[in-house]
Design a protein around this motif. Structure first.
Motif, PDB file in Angstrom:
ATOM      1  N   PHE A 134       2.067   1.756  -3.469  1.00 49.36           N
ATOM      2  CA  PHE A 134       0.926   2.262  -4.431  1.00 49.36           C
ATOM      3  C   PHE A 134       0.912   3.854  -4.036  1.00 49.36           C
ATOM      4  O   PHE A 134       0.636   4.406  -5.058  1.00 49.36           O
ATOM      5  N   THR A 183      -0.223  -1.843  -9.199  1.00 50.95           N
ATOM      6  CA  THR A 183       0.032  -1.923  -7.734  1.00 50.95           C
ATOM      7  C   THR A 183      -1.197  -2.025  -6.876  1.00 50.95           C
ATOM      8  O   THR A 183      -1.214  -2.869  -5.773  1.00 50.95           O
ATOM      9  N   LEU A 184      -2.069  -1.107  -7.379  1.00 47.52           N
ATOM     10  CA  LEU A 184      -3.528  -1.215  -6.742  1.00 47.52           C
ATOM     11  C   LEU A 184      -4.306  -2.415  -6.655  1.00 47.52           C
ATOM     12  O   LEU A 184      -4.540  -3.070  -5.931  1.00 47.52           O
ATOM     13  N   TRP A 211       0.831  -1.368  -0.042  1.00 45.41           N
ATOM     14  CA  TRP A 211       0.087  -0.114   0.124  1.00 45.41           C
ATOM     15  C   TRP A 211       0.876   1.371   0.040  1.00 45.41           C
ATOM     16  O   TRP A 211       0.505   2.274  -0.821  1.00 45.41           O
TER      17      TRP A 211
END
Length: 125
Positions: free
Chosen positions: A86, A119-120, A83
């Motif tokens: 991201f 990446t999300l 996260w």
């Protein structure tokens, strides 16, 4: 969907690594990196490019782990770092979009956008 996103992310990270290798070795690609103010990077930016290559390797390892290609993807630290990564790519997209360098705006901003989206997808898996 996760494996497709992983392949795309790793491809972009590999391409960015090549760009940073070229920049670190003194090739005239400086307009694409570090604000685009130098065609050939000065020493301090070359060092930064070399460090970037190491960071990209870490990013790749993190994404591989979170996508369950290598072990550890379910650990809290891997989840949190994915996260954070991201957020880093999302911020990078915005910062590169406002760069004074046209070359950087039209290469690095889209690259960061692709990395943010992929990446999300991986983070949500």
């Amino acid at each position: 969907m996760v494996i497709g996103s992983l392949v795309i992310a790793l491809t972009v990270v590999a391409a960015l690594s090549v760009l940073q290798v070229l920049a670190a070795s003194g090739r005239p690609v400086g307009q694409f990196v570090w604000g685009g103010a130098h065609r050939v990077l000065p020493r301090r930016f070359r060092i930064g490019s070399a460090v970037s290559i190491l960071l990209y390797a870490g990013f790749a390892a993190l994404l591989l782990s979170r996508a369950a290609v290598v072990p550890g993807g379910e650990s809290t630290i891997v989840r949190v770092l994915t996260w954070v990564l991201f957020g880093y790519f999302a911020l990078g997209m915005l910062l590169n979009a406002i760069s004074r360098s046209r070359a950087e705006r039209f290469t690095m901003a889209p690259a960061c956008a692709v990395l943010a989206v992929t990446t999300l997808v991986i983070a949500l898996s």
